[in-house]
Design a protein around this motif. Structure first.
Motif, short mmCIF file in Angstrom:
data_model
loop_
_atom_site.label_atom_id
_atom_site.label_comp_id
_atom_site.label_asym_id
_atom_site.label_seq_id
_atom_site.Cartn_x
_atom_site.Cartn_y
_atom_site.Cartn_z
N LEU B 173 0.82 -1.20 0.00
CA LEU B 173 0.00 0.00 0.00
C LEU B 173 0.86 1.25 0.00
CD1 LEU B 173 -2.72 -1.02 2.54
CD2 LEU B 173 -3.02 -0.60 0.13
N SER B 174 1.80 1.33 0.96
CA SER B 174 2.56 2.57 1.02
C SER B 174 3.56 2.67 -0.12
CB SER B 174 3.24 2.74 2.38
OG SER B 174 3.79 1.55 2.80
N ALA B 175 4.06 1.51 -0.59
CA ALA B 175 4.94 1.56 -1.77
C ALA B 175 4.14 2.09 -2.95
CB ALA B 175 5.49 0.18 -2.08
N GLY B 176 2.92 1.59 -3.11
CA GLY B 176 2.08 2.03 -4.22
C GLY B 176 1.77 3.51 -4.12
N ARG B 318 20.26 -1.98 6.47
CA ARG B 318 20.09 -3.38 6.87
C ARG B 318 21.11 -3.75 7.95
NH1 ARG B 318 20.96 -8.44 7.45
NH2 ARG B 318 20.31 -10.10 6.08
N TRP B 319 22.31 -3.18 7.86
CA TRP B 319 23.35 -3.54 8.82
C TRP B 319 23.44 -2.56 9.97
CZ3 TRP B 319 24.82 -8.22 8.87
CH2 TRP B 319 24.70 -8.95 7.69
N THR B 320 22.47 -1.64 10.06
CA THR B 320 22.47 -0.71 11.19
C THR B 320 21.30 -0.94 12.12
OG1 THR B 320 23.50 0.92 9.78
CG2 THR B 320 22.55 1.71 11.81
N PHE B 321 20.10 -1.12 11.54
CA PHE B 321 18.89 -1.08 12.35
C PHE B 321 18.60 -2.44 12.98
CE2 PHE B 321 17.22 2.43 9.38
CZ PHE B 321 18.14 3.29 9.91
N PRO B 322 17.98 -2.41 14.17
CA PRO B 322 17.54 -3.65 14.80
C PRO B 322 16.29 -4.19 14.11
CG PRO B 322 16.90 -1.81 16.14
CD PRO B 322 17.68 -1.25 15.01
N ARG B 323 16.06 -5.50 14.23
CA ARG B 323 14.89 -6.10 13.59
C ARG B 323 13.62 -5.72 14.34
NH1 ARG B 323 14.78 -11.63 14.18
NH2 ARG B 323 13.09 -11.69 12.71
N LEU B 324 12.52 -5.69 13.57
CA LEU B 324 11.22 -5.39 14.18
C LEU B 324 10.50 -6.69 14.47
CD1 LEU B 324 10.17 -2.59 11.76
CD2 LEU B 324 10.58 -2.29 14.17
N ARG B 325 9.65 -6.66 15.51
CA ARG B 325 8.77 -7.79 15.77
C ARG B 325 7.61 -7.69 14.79
NH1 ARG B 325 8.16 -6.75 21.41
NH2 ARG B 325 6.22 -5.81 20.75
N ILE B 326 6.84 -8.79 14.61
CA ILE B 326 5.79 -8.75 13.58
C ILE B 326 4.73 -7.72 13.90
CG2 ILE B 326 4.58 -10.74 14.63
CD1 ILE B 326 4.76 -10.19 10.89
N ASP B 327 4.37 -7.54 15.20
CA ASP B 327 3.34 -6.55 15.52
C ASP B 327 3.86 -5.13 15.35
OD1 ASP B 327 4.99 -7.15 17.70
OD2 ASP B 327 3.68 -6.04 19.04
N GLN B 328 5.15 -4.93 15.68
CA GLN B 328 5.74 -3.60 15.46
C GLN B 328 5.79 -3.27 13.98
OE1 GLN B 328 9.43 -4.50 17.33
NE2 GLN B 328 8.85 -3.55 19.26
N LEU B 329 6.05 -4.34 13.20
CA LEU B 329 6.13 -4.18 11.75
C LEU B 329 4.81 -3.68 11.19
CD1 LEU B 329 8.10 -5.41 9.36
CD2 LEU B 329 6.22 -6.95 9.16
N LEU B 330 3.71 -4.31 11.64
CA LEU B 330 2.40 -3.91 11.13
C LEU B 330 1.99 -2.56 11.70
CD1 LEU B 330 0.63 -7.35 11.08
CD2 LEU B 330 1.62 -6.11 9.20
N ASN B 331 2.38 -2.27 12.96
CA ASN B 331 2.14 -0.95 13.52
C ASN B 331 2.78 0.12 12.66
OD1 ASN B 331 0.58 -1.26 15.69
ND2 ASN B 331 2.22 -1.21 17.22
N LEU B 332 4.03 -0.10 12.32
CA LEU B 332 4.78 0.89 11.54
C LEU B 332 4.05 1.20 10.25
CD1 LEU B 332 7.42 2.51 11.06
CD2 LEU B 332 8.29 0.52 9.91
N GLU B 333 3.57 0.13 9.58
CA GLU B 333 2.90 0.35 8.31
C GLU B 333 1.56 1.05 8.49
OE1 GLU B 333 3.24 0.27 5.23
OE2 GLU B 333 1.16 0.29 4.54
N TRP B 334 0.69 0.48 9.36
CA TRP B 334 -0.70 0.96 9.38
C TRP B 334 -0.86 2.23 10.18
CZ3 TRP B 334 -3.94 -0.97 5.98
CH2 TRP B 334 -3.65 -2.23 5.45
N LYS B 335 0.01 2.46 11.18
CA LYS B 335 -0.16 3.65 12.01
C LYS B 335 0.73 4.80 11.58
CE LYS B 335 -1.71 1.36 16.17
NZ LYS B 335 -1.27 0.96 17.51
N TYR B 336 1.83 4.48 10.91
CA TYR B 336 2.74 5.58 10.55
C TYR B 336 2.86 5.76 9.03
CZ TYR B 336 3.92 5.75 15.45
OH TYR B 336 3.84 5.88 16.79
#
Lengths: 158, 358
Positions: B173-176, B318-336
């Motif tokens: 969605l956000s890429a589009g 990719r070599w700097t940031f920490p990994r996101l959990r699956i719920d954080q991942l969806l939060n980032l997309e849908w809320k931000y």
């Protein structure tokens, strides 16, 4: 209020992520800071940490004298029976018998380099050396005798 | 001056002079297939090596440095090893889907190569809905991943595949939306049109801050779409062993691995085309002398330079940031990301209507 919090969240997130990228980007453009050691090539001038522990050795001075009294504190301290002290009785000129070290047996194949024996030693007779090239073709070669042949205890060490 | 356009034109003339038109088409198609496969192989080798080197230098290490000068043949050696290995199929697996999945992922990556303008007039297929084609076809890759996860008959694979499905569907969605901001500014879906609209300046500069926000969101979203860390939920080495390709080995595993890197190249190529002017050289306002010097650099060099810059950027975080959990991942997309990109699209639309961009 919610909008303000939302925007400050985004601001702080972006700021902290950019700080991280600055650090890694800095390392990328400064290859001089690389800490990898190219081992077989730099064998002559290895840069080992001072605290690196390779194996247990016994300190001998120039007269071939060591400070081990054969008290077996290291043997008792060792968590996996790496050290075996064999003692004998020395007879002093005035006829008194005294316990002394005969053989300090060290099983390198069992040693985990935990440093507990060095800490247990009351006379600082043993220390950790930095040699780490231990590979041999036969397991029996890993069982070592740490006191040098003909060595004896230094005068005055009790 | 070297140009890929002249090369293709002279080849076309030579073929037309010697063969009938049907044979010309057949030979040209074969050449395109050959070139695409060669590009894939080379890109796979180069990008994997680049990733390992970049990662190493960011972690104050040296990286591969034993096979060949500076470790340049390391990836070649790895590929040879993977070819030699047995491609195992588990007993309980759905054999047909299991063996089909890597090829689906690979074919999707190959299809995406079609509308990308690599240099001036050097494009496999200049369709008038290029942007739509790219965003439509890129979502097929999730089918390949789901297929692999389902057919493996393994809980880790299935979990990884389901996560990857949720992730790709969300981030598309956000890429589009960030792609649409450029379409709004350009008024065309054709990639060659989008490139030629950047003759007097790249959209990332011409579109002011909204275009830059769209660019950042695009980079984040495509990183998630290609299942790379910090969004590597589908692979998740720490909790799902290797996610959807847990059961794959040998060359079938290598195809997944290769597809990941090809996808990075393709999304970076799309990003470079949309935001950084594709093969257009860097022109600054009315500095005639500077613009003239920039024109001397071949357009293919510009294109690959930009693409590799974006690939480096993606590797960097990719070599700097920490990994996101699956719920954080969806939060980032849908809320931000999604609200921001919607607001951003609105801004860009107003800007395009009022003609505020350069």
């Amino acid at each position: 209020m919610f909008i303000k919090e939302y925007i400050s969240d985004i601001y702080h997130a972006v700021k902290s992520l950019l700080t991280g990228m600055k650090t890694t980007g800095g390392y990328f453009i400064r290859p001089g800071e690389i800490i990898t050691q190219q081992y077989p090539e730099n064998r002559a001038d290895l840069n080992l940490s001072e605290r690196f522990r390779g194996e247990v050795v016994m300190i001998h001075d120039e007269n071939n004298e060591h400070a081990c009294t054969g008290c077996t504190a290291c043997e008792l301290a060792c968590p996996n029976a790496t050290i075996k002290i064999i003692t004998k009785f020395d007879v002093s000129p005035d006829g008194k018998k005294k316990k002394a070290l005969d053989t300090f047996v060290y099983h390198l194949e069992l040693c985990t380099m935990c440093n507990l024996c060095v800490e247990a030693c009351p006379t600082d007779a043993i220390k950790m050396a930095q040699n780490f090239e231990h590979s041999v073709y036969d397991r029996s070669k890993l069982t070592k005798k740490l006191n040098q042949p003909g060595s004896k205890i230094r005068e005055g060490v009790e | 001056m070297f140009s890929l356009e002249g090369l293709t034109n002279s080849l076309q003339q030579w073929l037309n002079a010697h063969f009938s038109s049907t044979w010309v088409l057949v030979i040209e198609s074969l050449l395109v297939i050959l070139l695409a496969i060669t590009l894939f192989a080379i890109l796979g080798l180069v990008l994997v090596l680049m990733e390992r080197k970049v990662a190493a230098h960011m972690q104050i290490r040296l990286g591969p440095n034993r096979v060949g000068p500076m470790g340049m043949f390391q990836t070649t050696a790895d590929t040879l090893k993977l070819i030699m290995k047995e491609g195992l199929t588990p007993d309980g697996a759905d054999k047909f889907l299991f063996n089909l999945a890597p090829f689906v992922v690979m074919i999707v990556a190959m299809l995406l190569l079609a509308p990308i303008p690599f240099a001036q007039n050097f494009q496999i297929w200049d369709i008038n809905i290029g942007v739509l084609f790219v965003s439509a076809v890129s979502s097929i890759s999730v089918i390949g991943i789901l297929m692999a996860g389902w057919a493996s008959n393994n809980k880790y694979s299935l979990l990884g595949a389901m996560r990857s499905g949720a992730q790709i569907v969300s981030y598309e969605l956000s890429a589009g939306l960030s792609i649409i901001t450029i379409v709004v500014l350009t008024g065309s879906l054709q990639l060659s049109d989008i490139v030629s609209s950047q003759q007097n300046g790249w959209w990332i500069f011409k579109g002011h801050i909204p275009a830059f926000i769209a660019f950042v969101i695009f980079i984040i979203a495509v990183t998630a779409e290609t299942n790379r860390a910090p969004f590597d939920m589908a692979e998740a080495e720490s909790e799902l062993t290797a996610g959807f390709h847990t059961e794959y080995s040998g060359m079938k595993f290598a195809l997944f691995f290769l597809a990941e890197y090809i996808n990075i190249f393709i999304v970076c190529a799309i990003g470079a085309t949309l935001f950084l002017g594709g093969w257009m050289p860097l022109h600054i306002g009315n500095l005639e002398g500077f613009n003239h010097i920039m024109d001397y650099i071949p357009s293919s060099v510009w294109f690959f330079g930009k693409v590799f810059f974006l690939i480096f950027l993606i590797m960097w975080f990719r070599w700097t940031f920490p990994r996101l959990r699956i719920d954080q991942l969806l939060n980032l997309e849908w809320k931000y990301l999604l609200p921001i990109s919607m607001l951003n699209l609105l801004l860009v639309t107003i800007m395009a209507i009022m003609g505020w961009h350069f």
